[in-house]
Design a protein around this motif. Structure first.
Motif, short mmCIF file in Angstrom:
data_model
loop_
_atom_site.label_atom_id
_atom_site.label_comp_id
_atom_site.label_asym_id
_atom_site.label_seq_id
_atom_site.Cartn_x
_atom_site.Cartn_y
_atom_site.Cartn_z
N ASP A 125 74.13 96.10 99.96
CA ASP A 125 75.42 95.45 100.22
C ASP A 125 76.45 96.49 100.65
O ASP A 125 76.33 97.68 100.36
CB ASP A 125 75.89 94.75 98.94
CG ASP A 125 76.78 93.55 99.20
OD1 ASP A 125 77.28 93.39 100.34
OD2 ASP A 125 77.00 92.77 98.25
N SER A 160 75.80 99.30 97.87
CA SER A 160 75.33 98.91 96.55
C SER A 160 73.97 98.22 96.65
O SER A 160 73.79 97.30 97.45
CB SER A 160 76.33 97.94 95.90
OG SER A 160 77.62 98.54 95.83
N ARG A 162 72.01 95.76 94.99
CA ARG A 162 72.46 94.76 94.02
C ARG A 162 71.43 94.42 92.95
O ARG A 162 71.80 94.23 91.78
CB ARG A 162 72.90 93.48 94.74
CG ARG A 162 74.09 93.64 95.64
CD ARG A 162 75.34 94.04 94.88
NE ARG A 162 76.53 93.95 95.75
CZ ARG A 162 77.69 94.46 95.45
NH1 ARG A 162 77.86 95.14 94.32
NH2 ARG A 162 78.71 94.32 96.27
N ALA A 252 76.84 89.97 98.47
CA ALA A 252 76.20 89.32 97.33
C ALA A 252 76.87 88.01 96.95
O ALA A 252 76.23 87.13 96.36
CB ALA A 252 76.22 90.26 96.12
#
Length: 291
Positions: A125, A160, A162, A252
């Motif tokens: 992400d 990131s 996730r 996300a």
């Protein structure tokens, strides 16, 4: 002033200062300091280096192999849920105290370098953020004096992973995979920007589409408050980087989720601070003996 770190054609680290058409640059070995050393020396060291660099030839930015402005910061301290709308889209109440986690220097990549999707996950992400660079260290820094301890700012993409982020109650593992944190292109000294970087537009674009857009005025804990809060627990050091949080619009939270994939290009821009652009690539498969 706007500073960069870069690598010369023969692999040596160098420091550059923005000039019309490019950067005045010098090898660290010739200058006697890298950018972290200059940050530690404060405004006098940076002014002296700028005077020396003014005599150096200008190199076009396109010809430079950029590094993160501070390739090896002493600490990278990240703040989560620091925009109201992002906190809500993540399913949390607005925090009364910042969510704090760490990144490590091995996670950093420069402007133009690929952010790597790790072999173990496809849930990569984006998170566009304002990075705050400490110039004068300290503990128990008052909010009223906190901005005196900030030497400059940069753009950050807190890439990131996730599914790893939510595997534990602490987020760090999903936030510090190698080559997922883009940082740069420049360290912009605080005197070039509004006090505390207030009122600046932050945008993240994935393949040209705006996916995040907010003002830094929307930070729940602004720069001065973050410095004061963090210094209650942690001795801040020159060169420490505080990654101040991301606005709403992360992949996300979308339906369906929007993950970065190889071939994508992610750009984060902050008004007055700069444009950070990175392609996305798969993490290379290890060669025999490296696995």
């Amino acid at each position: 002033m706007r500073w960069i770190s870069y690598r010369t054609a023969d692999g040596e680290e160098a420091v550059g200062l923005a000039a019309p058409g490019g950067y005045h640059g010098a090898r660290v070995a010739d200058l006697g300091a890298d950018l972290l050393d200059l940050v530690k020396g404060g405004a006098p060291a940076m002014a002296a280096a700028a005077e020396r660099l003014a005599a150096a030839p200008v190199v076009a930015a396109k010809n430079l192999d950029l590094l993160p402005p501070l390739p090896r910061p002493p600490k990278i301290i990240c703040i989560g849920l620091n925009y109201m709308a992002h906190s809500q889209e993540a399913g949390f109440s607005p925090p009364a105290y910042p969510a704090i986690f760490a990144r490590y220097a091995t996670s950093l990549v420069a402007h133009g370098a690929p952010i790597l999707r790790p072999r173990v996950s496809s849930q990569l992400d984006y998170e566009g953020e304002l990075a705050v660079v400490i110039g004068r260290g300290g503990r128990y820094i008052s909010e009223a004096r906190a901005l005196d301890h900030v030497i400059g700012y940069a753009v950050f993409n807190d890439g990131s992973v996730r599914d790893y982020q939510v595997r534990t109650q602490q987020w760090t593992i999903g936030k510090t995979f190698d080559a997922t944190g883009a940082f740069g292109p420049e360290l912009v000294t605080a005197d070039e920007l509004p006090l505390g970087c207030k009122g600046l537009r932050l945008e993240t674009r994935l393949n040209g589409e705006v996916v995040q857009s907010a003002s830094t005025d929307e930070l729940i804990f602004d720069v001065a408050r973050l410095v004061a809060i963090l210094s209650e627990a942690i001795t801040l050091e020159p060169g420490d980087v505080i990654v101040s949080g991301t606005p709403s619009g992360v992949g996300a939270a979308r339906k369906p989720p929007l993950w970065m994939k190889p071939g994508d290009v992610c750009e984060v821009s902050i008004e007055g601070v700069g444009l950070l652009s990175n392609p996305i690539a798969d993490e290379p498969t290890p060669t025999a003996g490296d696995a």
